[in-house]
Design an enzyme around this catalytic site. Structure first.
Site, PDB file in Angstrom:
ATOM      1  N   GLU A 156       0.803  -1.232   0.000  1.00 19.12           N
ATOM      2  CA  GLU A 156       0.000   0.000   0.000  1.00 19.12           C
ATOM      3  C   GLU A 156       0.834   1.280   0.000  1.00 19.12           C
ATOM      4  OE1 GLU A 156      -2.754  -0.428   3.253  1.00 19.12           O
ATOM      5  OE2 GLU A 156      -3.509  -2.325   2.500  1.00 19.12           O
ATOM      6  N   ASN A 197       2.081  -5.214  -3.110  1.00 16.39           N
ATOM      7  CA  ASN A 197       0.675  -5.522  -2.820  1.00 16.39           C
ATOM      8  C   ASN A 197      -0.100  -4.236  -2.528  1.00 16.39           C
ATOM      9  OD1 ASN A 197      -1.309  -7.660  -2.176  1.00 16.39           O
ATOM     10  ND2 ASN A 197      -1.161  -6.927  -0.053  1.00 16.39           N
ATOM     11  N   HIS A 233     -10.332  -5.841  -2.140  1.00 19.05           N
ATOM     12  CA  HIS A 233     -11.400  -5.575  -1.157  1.00 19.05           C
ATOM     13  C   HIS A 233     -12.490  -4.829  -1.927  1.00 19.05           C
ATOM     14  CE1 HIS A 233      -9.097  -7.026   2.191  1.00 19.05           C
ATOM     15  NE2 HIS A 233      -8.075  -6.258   1.870  1.00 19.05           N
ATOM     16  N   GLU A 261      -6.350 -10.560  -1.205  1.00 21.28           N
ATOM     17  CA  GLU A 261      -7.167 -10.317   0.005  1.00 21.28           C
ATOM     18  C   GLU A 261      -8.641 -10.195  -0.354  1.00 21.28           C
ATOM     19  OE1 GLU A 261      -5.618  -7.011   2.280  1.00 21.28           O
ATOM     20  OE2 GLU A 261      -3.535  -7.579   1.913  1.00 21.28           O
ATOM     21  N   ASP A 263     -12.402  -9.917  -0.761  1.00 12.64           N
ATOM     22  CA  ASP A 263     -13.716  -9.974  -0.109  1.00 12.64           C
ATOM     23  C   ASP A 263     -14.627  -8.992  -0.837  1.00 12.64           C
ATOM     24  OD1 ASP A 263     -12.759  -7.547   1.074  1.00 12.64           O
ATOM     25  OD2 ASP A 263     -12.439  -8.502   3.024  1.00 12.64           O
TER      26      ASP A 263
HETATM   27  O1  G2I Z   1      -7.472  -3.636   6.517  1.00 10.09           O
HETATM   28  C1  G2I Z   1      -7.717  -4.773   5.755  1.00 10.09           C
HETATM   29  C2  G2I Z   1      -6.442  -5.282   5.101  1.00 10.09           C
HETATM   30  C3  G2I Z   1      -5.976  -4.291   4.046  1.00 10.09           C
HETATM   31  N1  G2I Z   1      -4.760  -4.748   3.417  1.00 10.09           N
HETATM   32  C4  G2I Z   1      -3.675  -5.110   4.277  1.00 10.09           C
HETATM   33  C5  G2I Z   1      -4.115  -6.074   5.350  1.00 10.09           C
HETATM   34  O2  G2I Z   1      -3.064  -6.350   6.229  1.00 10.09           O
HETATM   35  C6  G2I Z   1      -5.322  -5.550   6.100  1.00 10.09           C
HETATM   36  O3  G2I Z   1      -5.659  -6.546   7.075  1.00 10.09           O
HETATM   37  C7  G2I Z   1      -6.230  -6.088   8.259  1.00 10.09           C
HETATM   38  C8  G2I Z   1      -6.484  -7.248   9.193  1.00 10.09           C
HETATM   39  O4  G2I Z   1      -7.363  -8.163   8.584  1.00 10.09           O
HETATM   40  C9  G2I Z   1      -7.123  -6.723  10.469  1.00 10.09           C
HETATM   41  O5  G2I Z   1      -7.255  -7.773  11.417  1.00 10.09           O
HETATM   42  O6  G2I Z   1      -5.379  -5.186   8.861  1.00 10.09           O
HETATM   43  C10 G2I Z   1      -6.028  -4.562   9.968  1.00 10.09           C
HETATM   44  C11 G2I Z   1      -5.173  -3.441  10.479  1.00 10.09           C
HETATM   45  O7  G2I Z   1      -5.069  -2.425   9.509  1.00 10.09           O
HETATM   46  C12 G2I Z   1      -6.275  -5.612  11.052  1.00 10.09           C
HETATM   47  O8  G2I Z   1      -7.005  -5.045  12.099  1.00 10.09           O
HETATM   48  C13 G2I Z   1      -6.377  -5.051  13.338  1.00 10.09           C
HETATM   49  C14 G2I Z   1      -7.197  -4.202  14.263  1.00 10.09           C
HETATM   50  O9  G2I Z   1      -7.194  -2.865  13.748  1.00 10.09           O
HETATM   51  C15 G2I Z   1      -6.581  -4.202  15.614  1.00 10.09           C
HETATM   52  O10 G2I Z   1      -7.383  -3.473  16.498  1.00 10.09           O
HETATM   53  C16 G2I Z   1      -6.408  -5.643  16.102  1.00 10.09           C
HETATM   54  O11 G2I Z   1      -5.716  -5.666  17.339  1.00 10.09           O
HETATM   55  O12 G2I Z   1      -6.314  -6.378  13.826  1.00 10.09           O
HETATM   56  C17 G2I Z   1      -5.651  -6.445  15.068  1.00 10.09           C
HETATM   57  C18 G2I Z   1      -5.508  -7.913  15.454  1.00 10.09           C
HETATM   58  O13 G2I Z   1      -6.766  -8.519  15.529  1.00 10.09           O
END
Ligand code: G2I
Length: 463
Positions: A156, A197, A233, A261, A263
């Site tokens: 990103e 990515n 996404h 990724e 969805d």
């Molecule tokens: O934001 C969606 C995805 C966009 N592209 C890059 C990916 O790495 C990203 O994944 C998401 C995760 O699926 C989430 O799970 O990235 C988020 C963060 O930007 C992740 O969220 C975080 C929460 O914000 C936190 O509060 C939490 O502690 O996940 C953490 C672990 O559950």
């Protein structure tokens, strides 16, 4: 890496046992998404996250339906280097070993990103950040060396208008940080394919044009980039009409493309019409990838609405994944399944497996070759290595000769050299140690033309 000089060949005589290997009927409706994808020369995977791994019904589907896994969080900088110079891999290792035990490949996600990094990175003096970034990449990619099919090296880095995102890395290192991260990743893990990515680059547009220009420049300058990850996404009813054309133009630059990724979110609540639209949308994405040879696979950003990131970030939206929150398959699942299944049928009867003759004594091991799935022009194989001796082994090497021109294009959980027909696979850094009676396995994808006979014999030894 220089091949080591063989000291001993533990086992040199073999029997083709003629035992039929259970190969799923690729054409059957009950084959998994991973099996159908493999039959098309692709993977179909899912992201997962460590807290979910205590949910046994969830893990059961994760382990069986998909042939690729991406850790959704725990390879990120905040988890892997929470304090400067202190690296922590326990959670990511848990995901990688689960995947290995299920014969699933793993994408690494992600080395350099403007989000989910620890706050100490912001305090690094500007003129030291390049060194700090290289050190992070070197350590993390080095830890997983040989275990991953891909790394999302940089994530990103562009704004929607195609300019560089003003992240801490961009501000303090400058434009060169992306190329530098790729170079460090290649040095640390020469076998993982290295990806850039991003999201909103699935269709033609300013942002994907900017990524396209960067990849073109990297190719011209010899910066080691192997692939582009399109996160995908997406929003219900808004699959970009140019997605296949866009995947193809990146492929034409000489890089692979992965949908990393996927969805497809909707305004809640779900209803039958939205589910049907979502099924169409998933089908369109799968068909776009299937249409481009260099589109290597698709990963959904977790597979069930139970663990989707969408509702917490987009209030009122969700239901973005092919399984509902009770782990039931939705119409989107059927659409993905049927698109992957296509009309593909196995092109030849499944080959039988030659097995080494187990012997006893130090360094004795047995290797068993198996074709997991096969499609026109390619197949996925797996070899299990078992210590049949009485003492622990610290390293192993398996060798065979392909009888019909097969060429390995990708191998995981081992390191391969192939010289014409002759293949030698040595253990990865993490799976060389085998106690007596213990076994491990490695997987590979290879090409074939004409016929695809199993090797007449394999050798297994400690060097
Ligand atoms: O934001 C969606 C995805 C966009 N592209 C890059 C990916 O790495 C990203 O994944 C998401 C995760 O699926 C989430 O799970 O990235 C988020 C963060 O930007 C992740 O969220 C975080 C929460 O914000 C936190 O509060 C939490 O502690 O996940 C953490 C672990 O559950």
């Amino acid at each position: 890496m220089r091949p080591r000089v063989p000291l001993t060949i533990g086992v040199a005589a073999f029997l083709a046992l003629g035992a039929a290997i259970a190969v799923p009927n690729i054409a059957s409706a009950s084959a998994t998404l991973g099996q159908h994808a493999a039959a098309r020369g692709k993977y179909f995977g899912s992201a997962t996250d460590n807290p979910e791994l205590t949910d046994a019904p969830y893990v059961s589907i994760l382990s069986s339906e998909f042939n690729q896994i991406t850790p959704g969080n725990t390879m990120k900088w905040q988890y892997t280097e929470p304090q400067q110079g202190q690296f922590s891999y326990g959670q990511a290792d848990t995901v990688v070993s689960l995947a290995r035990s299920n014969n699933q490949s793993v994408r690494g996600h992600t080395l350099v990103w403007h989000s989910q990094y620890p706050s100490w990175v912001d305090s690094v003096p500007a003129n030291q950040l390049l060194g700090v970034m290289r050190n992070h990449v070197t350590n993390v990619a080095g830890h997983f060396q040989g275990q991953l099919i891909h790394w999302d090296v940089v994530n990103e880095a562009f704004e929607e208008n195609g300019t560089r995102r003003q992240s801490v890395f961009q501000r303090n290192i400058g434009d060169s940080y992306i190329a530098e991260a790729f170079r460090a990743a290649r040095a640390a893990d020469p076998t993982a394919k290295l990806y850039y990515n991003d999201y909103n680059i699935e269709g033609l547009g300013a942002k994907s044009d900017a990524v396209y220009a960067m990849v073109q420049q990297f190719k011209a300058q010899g910066v080691p980039i192997d692939g582009v990850g399109m996160q995908a996404h997406l929003i219900l009813g808004q699959v970009p009409s140019s997605i296949q054309q866009n995947i193809q133009r990146f492929a034409n630059l000489g890089v692979d493309v992965a949908i990393t990724e996927l969805d497809i979110r909707m305004n809640l609540p779900r209803d039958a019409a939205k589910d049907a639209q979502q099924a169409n949308d998933y089908r369109a994405v799968v068909n776009a990838c299937l249409a481009v040879t260099r589109c290597v696979g698709i990963t959904v950003w977790d597979y069930t609405d139970k663990y989707s990131w969408i509702p917490s970030v987009f209030p009122g939206q969700g239901a973005a994944l092919p399984y509902d929150e009770n782990l039931n398959k939705k119409p989107a699942y059927t659409a993905i399944h049927d698109a992957l299944a296509g009309t593909t049928t196995p092109t030849t009867p499944p080959p039988t497996s030659p097995t080494t003759t187990p012997t006893s004594g130090p360094g004795a091991c047995a290797a068993t070759y198996q074709i997991v799935s096969q499609w026109t022009g390619g197949f996925q194989g797996s070899v299990t290595v078992r210590n049949t001796g009485t003492s622990a082994m610290n390293a192993w090497a398996v060798r065979w000769s392909f009888g019909a021109g097969q060429v390995i294009t990708n191998l995981w959980n081992g390191s391969v050299t192939q010289t014409s027909a002759n293949v030698a696979v040595r253990n990865a850094p993490y799976n060389g140690a085998l106690a007596p009676g213990a076994s491990t396995s490695f997987g590979f994808v290879a090409s074939w033309t004409g016929s695809n006979p199993a090797p007449a014999s394999l050798t297994c030894g400690i060097t």
